[in-house]
Design a protein around this motif. Structure first.
Motif, PDB file in Angstrom:
ATOM      1  N   PHE A   1      21.442  40.757  11.385  1.00 13.21           N
ATOM      2  CA  PHE A   1      21.917  41.459  10.185  1.00 13.21           C
ATOM      3  C   PHE A   1      21.835  40.618   8.914  1.00 13.21           C
ATOM      4  O   PHE A   1      22.275  41.070   7.846  1.00 13.21           O
ATOM      5  CB  PHE A   1      23.368  41.932  10.377  1.00 13.21           C
ATOM      6  N   MET A   2      21.269  39.420   8.956  1.00 10.61           N
ATOM      7  CA  MET A   2      21.286  38.557   7.780  1.00 10.61           C
ATOM      8  C   MET A   2      20.660  39.214   6.543  1.00 10.61           C
ATOM      9  O   MET A   2      21.269  39.201   5.455  1.00 10.61           O
ATOM     10  CB  MET A   2      20.601  37.226   8.099  1.00 10.61           C
ATOM     11  N   PRO A   3      19.446  39.811   6.609  1.00 13.54           N
ATOM     12  CA  PRO A   3      18.915  40.462   5.393  1.00 13.54           C
ATOM     13  C   PRO A   3      19.805  41.600   4.893  1.00 13.54           C
ATOM     14  O   PRO A   3      19.952  41.795   3.682  1.00 13.54           O
ATOM     15  CB  PRO A   3      17.545  40.982   5.852  1.00 13.54           C
TER      16      PRO A   3
ATOM     17  N   ASP B   1      13.474  42.266  -2.327  1.00 10.03           N
ATOM     18  CA  ASP B   1      12.883  41.862  -1.048  1.00 10.03           C
ATOM     19  C   ASP B   1      12.901  40.351  -0.881  1.00 10.03           C
ATOM     20  O   ASP B   1      13.224  39.832   0.189  1.00 10.03           O
ATOM     21  CB  ASP B   1      11.441  42.380  -0.947  1.00 10.03           C
ATOM     22  N   ILE B   2      12.543  39.630  -1.934  1.00  5.89           N
ATOM     23  CA  ILE B   2      12.523  38.170  -1.853  1.00  5.89           C
ATOM     24  C   ILE B   2      13.942  37.619  -1.726  1.00  5.89           C
ATOM     25  O   ILE B   2      14.192  36.684  -0.966  1.00  5.89           O
ATOM     26  CB  ILE B   2      11.806  37.574  -3.078  1.00  5.89           C
ATOM     27  N   MET B   3      14.890  38.182  -2.458  1.00  4.84           N
ATOM     28  CA  MET B   3      16.273  37.704  -2.385  1.00  4.84           C
ATOM     29  C   MET B   3      16.850  37.891  -0.989  1.00  4.84           C
ATOM     30  O   MET B   3      17.614  37.050  -0.504  1.00  4.84           O
ATOM     31  CB  MET B   3      17.139  38.439  -3.408  1.00  4.84           C
ATOM     32  N   MET B   4      16.493  38.990  -0.322  1.00  3.30           N
ATOM     33  CA  MET B   4      17.005  39.214   1.034  1.00  3.30           C
ATOM     34  C   MET B   4      16.438  38.202   2.023  1.00  3.30           C
ATOM     35  O   MET B   4      17.074  37.866   3.018  1.00  3.30           O
ATOM     36  CB  MET B   4      16.681  40.641   1.490  1.00  3.30           C
ATOM     37  N   GLY B   5      15.226  37.714   1.765  1.00  3.50           N
ATOM     38  CA  GLY B   5      14.637  36.717   2.659  1.00  3.50           C
ATOM     39  C   GLY B   5      14.947  35.290   2.270  1.00  3.50           C
ATOM     40  O   GLY B   5      14.697  34.362   3.051  1.00  3.50           O
ATOM     41  N   LEU B   6      15.531  35.078   1.079  1.00 10.30           N
ATOM     42  CA  LEU B   6      15.762  33.730   0.576  1.00 10.30           C
ATOM     43  C   LEU B   6      16.741  32.914   1.429  1.00 10.30           C
ATOM     44  O   LEU B   6      16.485  31.728   1.685  1.00 10.30           O
ATOM     45  CB  LEU B   6      16.243  33.800  -0.874  1.00 10.30           C
ATOM     46  N   PRO B   7      17.885  33.462   1.875  1.00 14.45           N
ATOM     47  CA  PRO B   7      18.767  32.651   2.732  1.00 14.45           C
ATOM     48  C   PRO B   7      18.095  32.163   4.006  1.00 14.45           C
ATOM     49  O   PRO B   7      18.333  31.038   4.452  1.00 14.45           O
ATOM     50  CB  PRO B   7      19.926  33.617   3.042  1.00 14.45           C
ATOM     51  N   ILE B   8      17.219  32.997   4.599  1.00 15.97           N
ATOM     52  CA  ILE B   8      16.501  32.570   5.797  1.00 15.97           C
ATOM     53  C   ILE B   8      15.546  31.437   5.450  1.00 15.97           C
ATOM     54  O   ILE B   8      15.469  30.417   6.165  1.00 15.97           O
ATOM     55  CB  ILE B   8      15.727  33.751   6.419  1.00 15.97           C
TER      56      ILE B   8
ATOM     57  N   TYR C   1      12.947  38.703   9.683  1.00 16.87           N
ATOM     58  CA  TYR C   1      12.980  39.326   8.352  1.00 16.87           C
ATOM     59  C   TYR C   1      12.446  40.757   8.371  1.00 16.87           C
ATOM     60  O   TYR C   1      13.140  41.698   7.976  1.00 16.87           O
ATOM     61  CB  TYR C   1      12.173  38.488   7.356  1.00 16.87           C
ATOM     62  N   LEU C   2      11.211  40.945   8.840  1.00 17.18           N
ATOM     63  CA  LEU C   2      10.595  42.259   8.724  1.00 17.18           C
ATOM     64  C   LEU C   2      11.188  43.290   9.681  1.00 17.18           C
ATOM     65  O   LEU C   2      11.394  44.439   9.307  1.00 17.18           O
ATOM     66  CB  LEU C   2       9.086  42.160   8.942  1.00 17.18           C
ATOM     67  N   VAL C   3      11.441  42.889  10.925  1.00 23.39           N
ATOM     68  CA  VAL C   3      11.918  43.855  11.921  1.00 23.39           C
ATOM     69  C   VAL C   3      13.216  44.538  11.484  1.00 23.39           C
ATOM     70  O   VAL C   3      13.307  45.772  11.550  1.00 23.39           O
ATOM     71  CB  VAL C   3      12.062  43.187  13.301  1.00 23.39           C
TER      72      VAL C   3
END
Length: 720
Positions: free
Chosen positions: A340-342, A358-365, A550-552
């Motif tokens: 659930f991270m994104p 989209d980039i912000m949701m992947g930034l913590p990862i 991220y994508l899934v």
């Protein structure tokens, strides 16, 4: 004797594992079936109460209109009112108002193929609470019959519910509702899968616990008892100076060791009489060369040499199983947030001029992986300097702070900071455990030892990803981080009890040397190591973080999947790797084709991503995740083994340093994965983005295959 005792140990171990796991499986199945049946019995009464409340509200509105003189068949706006009411409640297929002769006056929802009327309906007066008051057996039977009626292939229909409308004691009409049995099936299916996930997680956790307990209290002591019996049967009465037995088998071994010690003490007393008191300083047979080589002392010297009557040794402590449970618990704590991270980050998103959503949701990862990549080289050198056990506890401090910080975060920037803090602890702890395992395994069993490391992480990933999704679906995202903090602290307690400090004192004996810039420069000139890292290790991590983490989740959310469904699909990746990875590692050890397996796994991974091009569906994602797990099971353990094998061509680089550089390089791919996919999603849809990434992965695999073929030609020429 050897075959017999080995067979006895294997006999006991196999049956102990089998009995324990079967018992756990049986108990879990009974509990799961009973829970599912209870849910099925309890769900319908609650739905009936809710439907009755809806029917009563409509009935009161109709009675109000009738009481003021409006005929039942002339109420305006009733169809729209019923349509809107039916749309609010997914468990209702239709709402209708009928006349005294069951003629439809108003309706909302779908009534096609429905037979209305009191004789075809269930009255609300049949309170289903009686089902909850039945006996255990009758409840189980009733629940099972209803459960089987909801299985795929059974008839799907709406159950008609009837509430009469009366005026002056006479029925003038009725409110009739259709309770959707498909809704019940959907709810029951969700609970079934949640229970199945918990069952699988319980079995895997049980396996990990049983594995370690059996190793510590059964397999290990049995093996030690066999070894000491073999020594004594062959006339070797040496004493293990640092053995301390645990359990009944351990006490038995201590007794055998004590018998050898008493025999040596008596021999020393005899030797003292012959050597004028000098025997008390003799600990090894070669020291007897200084004694007089005549008469009784010469014969005693020969006797001590033949039967090791003066030999005292310290058996090396440490086993792969020492790190298994602490690593599993800590990795499990970390994996709870993966599903659930994104989505968690998306809740705090606010538009900004620098990055898209989209980039912000992947930034913590990406930040998490970047910090791991930056910290891993230092962690590798810290292991060589301070030891595995001590470093494990240092790693807990930033990990705990990161989990608690995320639980209390109120913005994306706080989440990014605390995930980076957690990454420092994760890098330190994983490299310390991986180095601990690498320090124990031999070169012949390297792939198998690394498969244990990979298997523990994958088991933790499967359990954590799935259960994290279920927990977050019920209590929210942030409480999950507090659970992770508690589990990480428990992992530290386990590490304190189980990790052996003696492995730290021996860590430099196996060629391990501190890492640093010299190690990095030396490995940079190792072409085979560089190609493995650039064209296999980094692409594998791009797939893991960019595709799976991220994508899934985003792809499935776009297909209206629930959080629990996302967790279930993501867990399949680890569920496939857990049984297949040991098979691949065994194949690599026996065939010596580690690099070939790495190339095969890389090519398959790219091909799977390319297959996502086209129409999106949950089934296609599930299939892709499953196949990706199979491809990475071929890749993971042989990748570490082949990289370690390649690093041996650079003798001035130690084992831990090489592992640290490999892990750092892998994290580069982990950082690039979410950023690369997020950038592609700004221009392409999900399937197209994965096709582009998959094509790149296939190209890297082909480059590695070409290099291997070219590198093999000089070796063949020199061999001929």
């Amino acid at each position: 004797m050897t075959n017999h005792t080995d067979g006895l140990t294997g006999f006991i171990n196999r049956r102990l594992f089998l009995v324990t796991l079967l018992s756990t499986l049986l108990a879990s199945l009974i509990s799961s079936i009973y829970t599912l049946t209870e849910f099925n019995i309890a769900l319908k009464p609650q739905l009936l109460k809710k439907a009755e409340a809806v029917a009563l509200v409509i009935s009161e509105d109709l009675k109000l209109a009738i009481d003021v003189g409006v005929p039942l068949d002339q109420i305006r706006g009733m169809d729209q009112y019923l349509e809107e009411t039916a749309a609010k409640y997914p468990e209702l297929t239709y709402l209708v108002v009928t006349s005294a002769r069951d003629k439809i006056l108003y309706q909302g929802g779908v009534t096609e193929g429905v037979t209305l009327g009191e004789h075809n309906s269930q009255s609300f007066s049949t309170n289903a609470d009686s089902a909850l008051q039945a006996s255990f057996v009758s409840r189980l039977q009733q629940g099972w019959s209803e459960l089987t009626s909801l299985l795929p292939g059974s008839a799907m229909q709406a159950q008609n519910l009837f509430l009469p409308l009366e005026q002056q004691g006479q029925r003038v009409g009725a409110v009739q509702l259709g309770l959707d049995t498909g809704f019940i099936r959907t709810q029951l299916t969700d609970v079934f899968f949640d229970i199945a996930i918990v069952l699988i997680a319980v079995l895997l956790v049980s396996f990990e616990v049983v594995m370690v307990v059996v190793m510590f209290y059964v397999s290990g002591p049995l093996q030690q008892s066999e070894n000491i019996l073999k020594r004594q049967a062959s006339g070797d009465f040496s004493v293990n100076q640092n053995y301390s037995g645990k359990g009944s088998i351990g006490n038995y071994i201590s007794r055998l060791n004590q018998d050898s010690r008493q025999l040596q003490q008596r021999f020393r007393q005899t030797l003292d009489q012959v050597t004028d008191g000098r025997g008390d300083i003799i600990e090894h047979p070669e020291q007897l060369q200084s004694l007089r080589n005549d008469g009784i002392s010469g014969r005693l010297q020969k006797l001590a040499s033949n039967f090791n009557l003066l030999k005292v040794f310290r058996e090396r402590q440490g086993n792969i199983m020492d790190a298994r449970i602490p690593l599993f618990v800590f990795a499990f704590a970390e994996e709870l947030q993966k599903s659930f991270m994104p989505l968690f980050v998306a809740e705090f998103y606010e538009p900004n001029p620098w990055f898209s959503k989209d980039i912000m949701m992947g930034l913590p990862i990406s930040v998490f992986m970047f910090v791991i990549a930056a910290a891993t080289p230092f962690a590798g050198s810290w292991v060589d300097r301070w030891g595995h056990k001590r470093l494990f506890f240092w790693g807990l401090l930033p990990a705990l702070a990161g989990y608690i910080g995320c639980a209390l975060a109120s913005s994306i920037y706080e989440i990014i900071f605390w995930r980076g803090t957690t990454a420092i602890g994760y890098a330190i702890i994983t490299i310390s455990c991986q180095g601990y395992i690498a320090a124990i395994v031999s070169s012949e069993n390297r792939a198998r030892g690394m498969a244990i490391f990979v298997g523990v992480l994958m088991t933790a990933t499967m359990c954590g990803t799935a259960l994290g999704g279920i927990i977050a679906d019920r209590i929210g995202y942030q409480p999950v981080f507090m659970i992770s903090a508690a589990l990480a602290a428990f992992a530290g307690l386990l590490a304190w009890q189980m990790l052996s400090s003696e492995v730290d004192t021996e860590r430099n004996t196996g060629g391990a040397k501190p890492g640093g810039k010299g190690s990095l420069l030396a490995l940079a000139s190792n072409a085979q190591f560089v190609f493995i890292v650039l064209f296999c290790a980094i692409p594998a991590k791009i797939i893991l973080t960019g595709f799976l983490y991220y994508l899934v989740p985003l792809y499935l959310v776009s297909l209206d999947a629930s959080q629990s469904e996302i967790g279930r699909i993501m867990m399949v990746y680890s569920l496939v790797i857990i049984p297949l990875s040991p098979l691949a590692s065994s194949l690599a050890d026996h065939s010596g084709k580690t690099k070939e397996l790495v190339v095969l796994g890389t090519l398959l991974s790219g091909g799977i991503l390319i297959s996502l091009y086209g129409e999106a569906s949950m089934l296609s994602i599930l299939l892709a995740v499953t196949l990706m797990g199979a491809a990475h099971s071929i890749l993971k353990a042989p990748l570490i083994a082949s990289a370690m094998e390649a690093a041996e061509a650079t003798p001035n680089v130690g084992r831990t340093a090489a592992l640290g550089i490999l892990r750092t390089s892998e994290r580069i791919g982990s950082v690039l994965g979410p950023i690369l996919v997020a950038a592609l999603l700004t221009f392409y849809d999900y399937g197209e983005a994965m096709t582009i990434v998959g094509s790149g992965i296939v190209i890297t695999g082909l480059i590695m295959a070409i290099y291997m073929k070219m590198a093999a030609k000089p070796e063949e020429a020199s061999a001929s």
